[in-house]
Enzyme design. Structure first.
Site, short mmCIF file in Angstrom:
data_model
loop_
_atom_site.label_atom_id
_atom_site.label_comp_id
_atom_site.label_asym_id
_atom_site.label_seq_id
_atom_site.Cartn_x
_atom_site.Cartn_y
_atom_site.Cartn_z
N ASP A 35 0.83 -1.09 0.05
CA ASP A 35 0.10 0.04 -0.21
C ASP A 35 0.80 1.25 -0.09
OD1 ASP A 35 -3.32 0.38 0.90
OD2 ASP A 35 -2.16 2.13 1.02
N TYR A 140 -13.88 5.66 -14.01
CA TYR A 140 -14.07 4.41 -12.83
C TYR A 140 -14.45 3.41 -13.89
CZ TYR A 140 -14.30 1.37 -8.92
OH TYR A 140 -14.26 0.38 -8.03
#
Length: 230
Positions: A35, A140
């Site tokens: 991450d 998206y």
């Protein structure tokens, strides 16, 4: 299962990625969390998934120091609600760079090792919006639709080496990403047969199912979505 299988989970600091890492840990996997922030797993790697060379170097280090990677669960990403006329080229590029490019970079890093061993699983988190679309989510939905096509193509390329590639396409999921959105509205929730949003642990369980080497899934896109799309 056994306690020596290694999973690399991206987006592992929160949401679906974190829930996936936690679920796999409970099942006996050794989890490497990837991450931009620290993640609460056996090994935490701070990495922007768009950095292909660093991604490849980190995977190489994991293989050398921990052992063979059996699973890549690619969950890193973000969403965007915006009218198409307001989406500038940089915004379009960044969406595809993270959602599609990040998944491609992960696969390019782990696949040579998996193919050499003749085994492995890759599960990419897509979205129900990449299947059904939604107004104001053109960027998206387009990127997630591209992810779906990538999964189908790569699955055919990888299976001859014993590597299973699949995707999970959740409906709106109960994470901070949907805070303040239409997906929290009681009117929307009332349209769902399940009566609630999908939870991150629901998606984690689906990823674990697809990661099972004994499960005969190749190029599947499973969509746990609380009945939003049937």
């Amino acid at each position: 299962m056994t306690d020596d299988r290694i999973a690399v989970v991206t987006g592992a600091a929160s949401g679906i990625g974190k829930a996936t890492g936690e679920h796999l840990t409970e099942l006996g996997w050794r989890v490497v969390g990837v991450d931009l922030r620290e993640s609460p797993f056996e090994r935490s790697v701070t990495l922007d998934v768009t950095d292909r060379e660093k991604y490849r170097a980190e995977v190489q280090a994991i293989e050398l120091e921990m052992g063979p990677i059996s699973l890549l669960a690619s969950a890193a990403g973000y969403d965007l609600e915006m009218p198409i006329e307001d989406i500038d080229p940089d915004t379009w590029d960044r969406m595809f760079e993270v959602l599609l490019g990040g998944s491609i970079n992960g696969c390019a890093a782990v696949l040579p090792h998996m193919k050499a061993r003749g085994a492995g699983s890759i599960v990419i988190v897509s979205s129900e919006l990449g299947i059904a679309g939604e107004e104001l989510y053109a960027a998206y939905a387009s990127a997630k639709g591209a992810v779906n096509g990538f999964v189908k193509a790569l699955a055919l390329e990888a299976i001859e080496y014993g590597v299973h590639v699949n995707a999970v396409a959740p409906g709106p999921t109960d994470t901070p990403l949907v805070d303040g959105s239409q997906w929290r509205d009681p009117e929307y929730l009332a349209t769902l047969p399940l009566g609630r949003l999908v939870r991150p642990e629901d998606i984690a369980g689906t990823i674990a199912l697809l990661a099972d080497q004994d499960a005969y899934f190749v190029g599947e896109i499973l969509s746990p979505n609380a009945g939003a799309v049937i």
